[in-house]
Design a protein around this motif. Structure first.
Motif, PDB file in Angstrom:
ATOM      1  N   LYS A  80       4.138  -0.962   6.029  1.00  0.00           N
ATOM      2  CA  LYS A  80       3.904  -2.311   6.544  1.00  0.00           C
ATOM      3  C   LYS A  80       2.582  -2.343   7.308  1.00  0.00           C
ATOM      4  O   LYS A  80       2.303  -1.475   8.138  1.00  0.00           O
ATOM      5  CB  LYS A  80       5.037  -2.719   7.493  1.00  0.00           C
ATOM      6  N   GLN A  81       1.790  -3.366   7.010  1.00  0.00           N
ATOM      7  CA  GLN A  81       0.501  -3.504   7.674  1.00  0.00           C
ATOM      8  C   GLN A  81       0.669  -4.324   8.954  1.00  0.00           C
ATOM      9  O   GLN A  81       1.122  -5.474   8.914  1.00  0.00           O
ATOM     10  CB  GLN A  81      -0.491  -4.187   6.736  1.00  0.00           C
ATOM     11  N   LEU A  82       0.335  -3.722  10.071  1.00  0.00           N
ATOM     12  CA  LEU A  82       0.461  -4.405  11.359  1.00  0.00           C
ATOM     13  C   LEU A  82      -0.827  -5.139  11.693  1.00  0.00           C
ATOM     14  O   LEU A  82      -1.923  -4.572  11.599  1.00  0.00           O
ATOM     15  CB  LEU A  82       0.784  -3.396  12.461  1.00  0.00           C
ATOM     16  N   ASN A  83      -0.696  -6.371  12.090  1.00  0.00           N
ATOM     17  CA  ASN A  83      -1.862  -7.172  12.460  1.00  0.00           C
ATOM     18  C   ASN A  83      -2.188  -6.942  13.929  1.00  0.00           C
ATOM     19  O   ASN A  83      -1.999  -7.806  14.788  1.00  0.00           O
ATOM     20  CB  ASN A  83      -1.576  -8.653  12.194  1.00  0.00           C
ATOM     21  N   ILE A  84      -2.665  -5.728  14.212  1.00  0.00           N
ATOM     22  CA  ILE A  84      -2.942  -5.298  15.580  1.00  0.00           C
ATOM     23  C   ILE A  84      -4.345  -4.721  15.641  1.00  0.00           C
ATOM     24  O   ILE A  84      -4.762  -3.956  14.745  1.00  0.00           O
ATOM     25  CB  ILE A  84      -1.910  -4.241  16.033  1.00  0.00           C
ATOM     26  N   THR A  85      -5.066  -5.066  16.654  1.00  0.00           N
ATOM     27  CA  THR A  85      -6.447  -4.599  16.809  1.00  0.00           C
ATOM     28  C   THR A  85      -6.540  -3.081  16.768  1.00  0.00           C
ATOM     29  O   THR A  85      -5.825  -2.387  17.489  1.00  0.00           O
ATOM     30  CB  THR A  85      -7.028  -5.102  18.153  1.00  0.00           C
ATOM     31  N   GLY A  86      -7.414  -2.579  15.910  1.00  0.00           N
ATOM     32  CA  GLY A  86      -7.715  -1.151  15.854  1.00  0.00           C
ATOM     33  C   GLY A  86      -6.903  -0.330  14.880  1.00  0.00           C
ATOM     34  O   GLY A  86      -7.247   0.831  14.614  1.00  0.00           O
ATOM     35  N   VAL A  87      -5.840  -0.899  14.311  1.00  0.00           N
ATOM     36  CA  VAL A  87      -4.968  -0.109  13.440  1.00  0.00           C
ATOM     37  C   VAL A  87      -5.709   0.391  12.203  1.00  0.00           C
ATOM     38  O   VAL A  87      -5.629   1.570  11.842  1.00  0.00           O
ATOM     39  CB  VAL A  87      -3.718  -0.925  13.026  1.00  0.00           C
ATOM     40  N   LYS A  88      -6.435  -0.502  11.546  1.00  0.00           N
ATOM     41  CA  LYS A  88      -7.131  -0.099  10.318  1.00  0.00           C
ATOM     42  C   LYS A  88      -8.242   0.904  10.593  1.00  0.00           C
ATOM     43  O   LYS A  88      -8.468   1.819   9.803  1.00  0.00           O
ATOM     44  CB  LYS A  88      -7.701  -1.333   9.614  1.00  0.00           C
ATOM     45  N   GLN A  89      -8.936   0.737  11.725  1.00  0.00           N
ATOM     46  CA  GLN A  89     -10.055   1.632  12.037  1.00  0.00           C
ATOM     47  C   GLN A  89      -9.613   3.007  12.525  1.00  0.00           C
ATOM     48  O   GLN A  89     -10.214   4.022  12.166  1.00  0.00           O
ATOM     49  CB  GLN A  89     -10.967   1.001  13.111  1.00  0.00           C
ATOM     50  N   GLU A 147       7.511  -1.812   2.929  1.00  0.00           N
ATOM     51  CA  GLU A 147       7.912  -3.049   2.266  1.00  0.00           C
ATOM     52  C   GLU A 147       7.518  -2.979   0.803  1.00  0.00           C
ATOM     53  O   GLU A 147       6.645  -2.193   0.411  1.00  0.00           O
ATOM     54  CB  GLU A 147       7.287  -4.256   2.954  1.00  0.00           C
ATOM     55  N   ALA A 148       8.165  -3.808   0.007  1.00  0.00           N
ATOM     56  CA  ALA A 148       7.942  -3.770  -1.434  1.00  0.00           C
ATOM     57  C   ALA A 148       6.552  -4.257  -1.808  1.00  0.00           C
ATOM     58  O   ALA A 148       5.966  -5.107  -1.130  1.00  0.00           O
ATOM     59  CB  ALA A 148       8.993  -4.620  -2.139  1.00  0.00           C
ATOM     60  N   ASN A 149       6.036  -3.717  -2.906  1.00  0.00           N
ATOM     61  CA  ASN A 149       4.758  -4.147  -3.456  1.00  0.00           C
ATOM     62  C   ASN A 149       4.780  -5.656  -3.716  1.00  0.00           C
ATOM     63  O   ASN A 149       5.771  -6.210  -4.181  1.00  0.00           O
ATOM     64  CB  ASN A 149       4.511  -3.386  -4.762  1.00  0.00           C
ATOM     65  N   LYS A 150       3.666  -6.317  -3.427  1.00  0.00           N
ATOM     66  CA  LYS A 150       3.587  -7.779  -3.512  1.00  0.00           C
ATOM     67  C   LYS A 150       3.717  -8.318  -4.938  1.00  0.00           C
ATOM     68  O   LYS A 150       3.912  -9.531  -5.129  1.00  0.00           O
ATOM     69  CB  LYS A 150       2.271  -8.263  -2.906  1.00  0.00           C
ATOM     70  N   LEU A 151       3.610  -7.466  -5.948  1.00  0.00           N
ATOM     71  CA  LEU A 151       3.760  -7.941  -7.326  1.00  0.00           C
ATOM     72  C   LEU A 151       5.167  -8.454  -7.607  1.00  0.00           C
ATOM     73  O   LEU A 151       5.408  -9.095  -8.635  1.00  0.00           O
ATOM     74  CB  LEU A 151       3.393  -6.835  -8.311  1.00  0.00           C
ATOM     75  N   THR A 152       6.095  -8.213  -6.696  1.00  0.00           N
ATOM     76  CA  THR A 152       7.438  -8.775  -6.862  1.00  0.00           C
ATOM     77  C   THR A 152       7.392 -10.300  -6.952  1.00  0.00           C
ATOM     78  O   THR A 152       8.221 -10.924  -7.621  1.00  0.00           O
ATOM     79  CB  THR A 152       8.352  -8.377  -5.688  1.00  0.00           C
ATOM     80  N   SER A 153       6.412 -10.925  -6.279  1.00  0.00           N
ATOM     81  CA  SER A 153       6.326 -12.390  -6.263  1.00  0.00           C
ATOM     82  C   SER A 153       6.015 -12.966  -7.638  1.00  0.00           C
ATOM     83  O   SER A 153       6.172 -14.182  -7.844  1.00  0.00           O
ATOM     84  CB  SER A 153       5.279 -12.859  -5.254  1.00  0.00           C
ATOM     85  N   SER A 154       5.600 -12.133  -8.586  1.00  0.00           N
ATOM     86  CA  SER A 154       5.377 -12.602  -9.954  1.00  0.00           C
ATOM     87  C   SER A 154       6.681 -13.034 -10.600  1.00  0.00           C
ATOM     88  O   SER A 154       6.675 -13.806 -11.569  1.00  0.00           O
ATOM     89  CB  SER A 154       4.732 -11.497 -10.797  1.00  0.00           C
ATOM     90  N   PHE A 155       7.798 -12.526 -10.099  1.00  0.00           N
ATOM     91  CA  PHE A 155       9.104 -12.798 -10.698  1.00  0.00           C
ATOM     92  C   PHE A 155      10.011 -13.591  -9.768  1.00  0.00           C
ATOM     93  O   PHE A 155      11.216 -13.399  -9.743  1.00  0.00           O
ATOM     94  CB  PHE A 155       9.770 -11.483 -11.095  1.00  0.00           C
ATOM     95  N   GLY A 156       9.423 -14.473  -8.989  1.00  0.00           N
ATOM     96  CA  GLY A 156      10.231 -15.291  -8.104  1.00  0.00           C
ATOM     97  C   GLY A 156      10.016 -14.929  -6.652  1.00  0.00           C
ATOM     98  O   GLY A 156       9.140 -14.142  -6.301  1.00  0.00           O
ATOM     99  N   LYS A 157      10.835 -15.486  -5.798  1.00  0.00           N
ATOM    100  CA  LYS A 157      10.695 -15.287  -4.363  1.00  0.00           C
ATOM    101  C   LYS A 157      11.419 -14.028  -3.923  1.00  0.00           C
ATOM    102  O   LYS A 157      12.631 -13.928  -4.052  1.00  0.00           O
ATOM    103  CB  LYS A 157      11.254 -16.501  -3.604  1.00  0.00           C
ATOM    104  N   PRO A 158      10.673 -13.048  -3.407  1.00  0.00           N
ATOM    105  CA  PRO A 158      11.323 -11.814  -2.926  1.00  0.00           C
ATOM    106  C   PRO A 158      12.253 -12.094  -1.751  1.00  0.00           C
ATOM    107  O   PRO A 158      12.141 -13.119  -1.081  1.00  0.00           O
ATOM    108  CB  PRO A 158      10.133 -10.934  -2.496  1.00  0.00           C
ATOM    109  N   ASP A 159      13.149 -11.163  -1.504  1.00  0.00           N
ATOM    110  CA  ASP A 159      14.136 -11.282  -0.444  1.00  0.00           C
ATOM    111  C   ASP A 159      13.523 -10.804   0.879  1.00  0.00           C
ATOM    112  O   ASP A 159      13.349  -9.603   1.099  1.00  0.00           O
ATOM    113  CB  ASP A 159      15.358 -10.430  -0.807  1.00  0.00           C
ATOM    114  N   ALA A 160      13.183 -11.764   1.755  1.00  0.00           N
ATOM    115  CA  ALA A 160      12.556 -11.406   3.030  1.00  0.00           C
ATOM    116  C   ALA A 160      13.475 -10.546   3.882  1.00  0.00           C
ATOM    117  O   ALA A 160      13.014  -9.716   4.668  1.00  0.00           O
ATOM    118  CB  ALA A 160      12.167 -12.674   3.791  1.00  0.00           C
TER     119      ALA A 160
END
Length: 422
Positions: free
Chosen positions: A113-122, A250-263
């Motif tokens: 899971k990618q966290l939207n927090i300052t400095g994580v990616k760097q 979390e699951a790869n985002k390509l799941t959305s190609s086949f409908g709405k994934p289960d949040a």
């Protein structure tokens, strides 16, 4: 010629390919009428459950030699999008390139899971991919050679299965590099380390953490990360140059190609019990991108009034369902490959089931904890558990060697008479 395309070269994708190739031969002597292609951005099956141990070529298995042996075409490419109406897969790293299919198996896996927090990616590290694991290996080598005080502290974010294995194994890995004493701090938003594993493993986890002198920061999480520190949401600032994230996947985002994934299921798709994706012709899912019930439905008055699809997809918290795990991915792939070939032949497939569930948690020098059942009752602990973990990690989760014959590979994934009787 009909085309079966398998998307993903992880455990689910590779086992789907082996199973499909075996069923293609067994189902009809005229096997050439179905072409099987596996697409993966990576040239290797990465033995992801072992990445907490560090890198090394024993953590990767080349895909092409094994696939060549069973007559499965391999395309190394990044999948950009899927059009299930047109039955086409488009590559993001090849201009206008696409491949069409008659049947498809979505097995593109999961990621941290990618966290939207300052400095994580760097400044953050992980053991989510082989490349990230190599980066962490290099960091461990670097910090034992420098003198800064902040280099002596390592912080692991997430005290779930992966975080526990990372934290305890880091102690062992550092000992091999230097006799310096380092602090290891384990952070989790829950109030208990290993909360996701339930109450039965807790005494063993607590004992192992004490043995490794791992400090706990519970009920808190990351607020900000810099090159030399991490700030927690409770205000504590820890001087460190190494923050390793194991905060869930979390699951790869390509799941959305086949409908709405289960949040509520980490972005996975719910699939029918035969692993078909409802609403899409000849589409199946396997591995971390989907969830399915692991046991057959017990008949009831209500269930008798439901359609087969409704029985498969109606969520029931009392029925165990697949997790993000190697043991489930392998079996899901095996069933999906078999069923995809059956569907292309116009024959009935087989409902997925996997009633046995076990876990084996590596806890570094303490040993390992092998549990059975969904309530995770301890079966083997310490040294005995470590031997079981070694067996699982180095033998049971590996595919056959590419030196094996095609017949040996087919036998490796074949269903026995009892399994195929359904």
């Amino acid at each position: 010629m009909k085309q079966l395309v398998i998307l993903g070269g992880g455990f689910a994708g590779l086992w789907a390919a082996m199973s499909a190739a075996g069923e293609r031969v067994d189902a009809d002597a005229d096997a050439g009428k179905i072409d099987i292609t596996l697409i993966s951005k990576d040239a290797h099956l990465v033995i992801r459950p072992r990445l907490y141990e560090g890198g090394g070529e024993d953590k990767r298995v080349p895909l092409k030699p094994l696939l060549d042996k069973i007559g499965v075409r391999f395309i190394q490419a990044t999948i950009g999008s899927i059009d299930p109406q047109d039955k086409s897969v488009f590559f993001s790293d090849h201009t206008h390139a696409k491949i069409s299919y008659d049947a498809v198996i979505l097995a593109t896996g999961s990621y941290l899971k990618q966290l939207n927090i300052t400095g994580v990616k760097q400044y953050g590290f992980s053991a989510d991919t082989y490349e990230e694991t190599e980066k962490l290996d290099q960091q461990l080598t670097r910090i034992v050679a420098v003198q800064e005080e902040s280099a002596k502290t390592l912080v692991v974010i997430g005290a779930g299965f992966t975080g526990l294995e990372l934290a305890t194994e880091l102690r062992s890995r550092l000992k091999k590099k230097s006799d310096k004493t380092c602090r290891i701090i384990l952070v989790d938003k829950e109030e208990i380390a290993g909360a996701e594993l339930g109450v039965n493993p807790k005494p063993y986890i607590d004992e192992a953490l004490r043995l490794h002198n791992i400090e706990l920061r519970l009920g808190t999480s990351v607020k900000e990360l810099t090159e030399n520190s991490v700030t927690l949401t409770d205000g504590e600032v820890i001087a460190t140059q190494t923050v390793v994230f194991a905060n869930g996947i979390e699951a790869n985002k390509l799941t959305s190609s086949f409908g709405k994934p289960d949040a509520g299921a980490q972005g996975r798709l719910a699939v029918a019990q035969d692993l078909s994706i409802p609403g899409y012709d000849n589409a199946f899912g396997a591995g971390d991108v989907v969830w399915a019930y692991t046991e057959p439905l017990v008949p009831s008055d209500d269930s008798e009034l439901m359609t087969s699809s409704e029985k498969s997809l109606a969520y029931n918290s009392d029925r165990p369902r697949t997790l993000f795990s190697c043991q489930h991915a392998i079996q899901l792939g095996r069933f999906a490959g078999y069923n995809a070939i059956k569907k292309l032949r116009g024959q009935p497939g087989k409902d997925y089931e996997q009633t046995f569930y076990a876990t084996c948690l590596d806890l570094g020098d303490w040993g390992a904890l092998f549990t059975t059942g969904w309530d995770r009752v301890a079966d083997k602990t310490g040294v005995e558990g470590k031997e079981m973990k070694k067996m699982i990690n180095t033998q049971w989760i590996y595919p056959p060697s590419s030196e094996s014959s095609a017949e040996e590979i087919y036998a490796f994934v074949a269903f026995d008479e009892e399994e195929t009787a359904a």
